[in-house]
Write an enzyme that holds these catalytic residues in place. Structure first.
Site, PDB file in Angstrom:
ATOM      1  N   SER A  88       0.862  -1.177   0.000  1.00  0.00           N
ATOM      2  CA  SER A  88       0.000   0.000   0.000  1.00  0.00           C
ATOM      3  C   SER A  88       0.894   1.220   0.000  1.00  0.00           C
ATOM      4  O   SER A  88       2.061   1.147   0.406  1.00  0.00           O
ATOM      5  CB  SER A  88      -0.882   0.010   1.259  1.00  0.00           C
ATOM      6  OG  SER A  88      -1.543   1.261   1.417  1.00  0.00           O
TER       7      SER A  88
ATOM      8  N   TYR B   1      -1.802  -0.250  10.659  1.00  0.00           N
ATOM      9  CA  TYR B   1      -1.890  -0.727   9.276  1.00  0.00           C
ATOM     10  C   TYR B   1      -0.667  -0.263   8.493  1.00  0.00           C
ATOM     11  O   TYR B   1      -0.026  -1.038   7.775  1.00  0.00           O
ATOM     12  CB  TYR B   1      -3.177  -0.219   8.621  1.00  0.00           C
ATOM     13  CG  TYR B   1      -3.280  -0.579   7.157  1.00  0.00           C
ATOM     14  CD1 TYR B   1      -3.413  -1.900   6.754  1.00  0.00           C
ATOM     15  CD2 TYR B   1      -3.226   0.412   6.172  1.00  0.00           C
ATOM     16  CE1 TYR B   1      -3.491  -2.242   5.410  1.00  0.00           C
ATOM     17  CE2 TYR B   1      -3.315   0.081   4.826  1.00  0.00           C
ATOM     18  CZ  TYR B   1      -3.438  -1.238   4.447  1.00  0.00           C
ATOM     19  OH  TYR B   1      -3.514  -1.575   3.124  1.00  0.00           O
TER      20      TYR B   1
END
Length: 275
Positions: free
Chosen positions: A133, A146
């Site tokens: 990501s 995250y």
């Protein structure tokens, strides 16, 4: 394009599901795995072999890879796409919850790599594409853990790329920003349920609005899927692919102005949201 044997883990929804359909349309042999078997039934109809696998269980991952080797002989491309996001203040997020995040996003990816690498080394060829990501490069309020998991995964892949280059194995990372899938609903819900301390009430609400707006205006899965195909099939695959407009923008802005200034800029934008 020659037919490839492809293992896709994390195929039940979103970009993984859309990627599976593209690969099947191109007549590749595709083994799809996810915890949610029922979500992949339509892929089975299209020709995929589907398996229920939890990447936090090393035995399940190893058994899946062995099964594929027994059936088709070798694996050309692996997409390690399984992952999820928790959200909320660092102070209020339990370490047990953090461990669960890392167990899937980092250790799960490592289990997949460890399972397929012996067979790829033997064949002296193969590709492993990890979905990370842009959060593996930049961090924003309430997404600390995250982001930490994706930073860790990026670090692992960079080292792995050097370790396996001599075996004819290529590894790449896929780095989307906000993509319109079901992913955001889980992340946004967790941000609110994690928070109980009144002291964080304002920044949580503002961060929630910021992230929700980012997802609402986010990219469709198409650009990310197309970059995953490039990573799998280009003659000279790149180490990393920023796959959406926002991920490319954040990558370059942080590179140009530095992490501290970028962090201040993000916080300023978050503070403009309603509490």
């Amino acid at each position: 394009m020659s037919q490839k044997n492809i293992l896709l883990i994390g195929a039940s929804s979103g970009i993984g599901h859309d990627l599976a359909i593209k690969l099947l349309d191109q007549n590749h042999t595709v083994f799809c795995a996810s915890r949610r078997l029922e979500k992949m039934r339509n892929l089975e109809v299209l020709g995929a072999k589907i398996f229920s696998v939890d990447v936090t269980d090393e035995e399940q991952v190893n058994r899946l890879v062995e099964n594929m080797i027994e059936q088709v002989g070798h694996i050309d491309i692996v997409y390690a796409n399984a992952g999820f996001a928790i959200a909320g203040p660092v102070e209020e997020t339990s370490i047990e919850k953090v461990h669960s995040q890392f167990d899937t996003n980092v250790y799960g990816a490592a289990r997949i790599a460890r399972a397929v690498l012996p067979y790829m080394r033997e064949k002296e060829q193969g590709r492993i594409i990890f979905t990370t990501s842009i959060a593996g490069r930049v961090s924003t309020s309430m997404n600390a853990w995250y982001s930490a998991s994706k930073h860790a995964l990026n670090g692992m892949v960079k080292a792995l790329a050097q370790e396996v280059q001599g075996f004819g194995i290529h590894v790449s990372t896929i780095e989307p920003g906000c993509v319109q899938t079901e992913f955001d609903s889980i992340q946004l819900a967790d941000m609110k349920t994690t928070t109980e301390l009144e002291a964080y009430d304002s920044i949580v609400k503002k961060s929630h609005h910021f992230l929700q707006n980012a997802y609402n205006s986010g990219s469709t899965p198409e650009s990310t899927v197309n970059n995953m195909l490039k990573a799998g099939f280009d003659n000279k695959p790149k180490l990393s692919y920023q796959t959406t407009l926002d991920s490319k923008l954040m990558f370059w802005v942080q590179k140009l102005i530095g992490e501290q200034t970028f962090g201040r800029l993000i916080l300023k934008i978050i503070q403009r949201n309603p509490a």
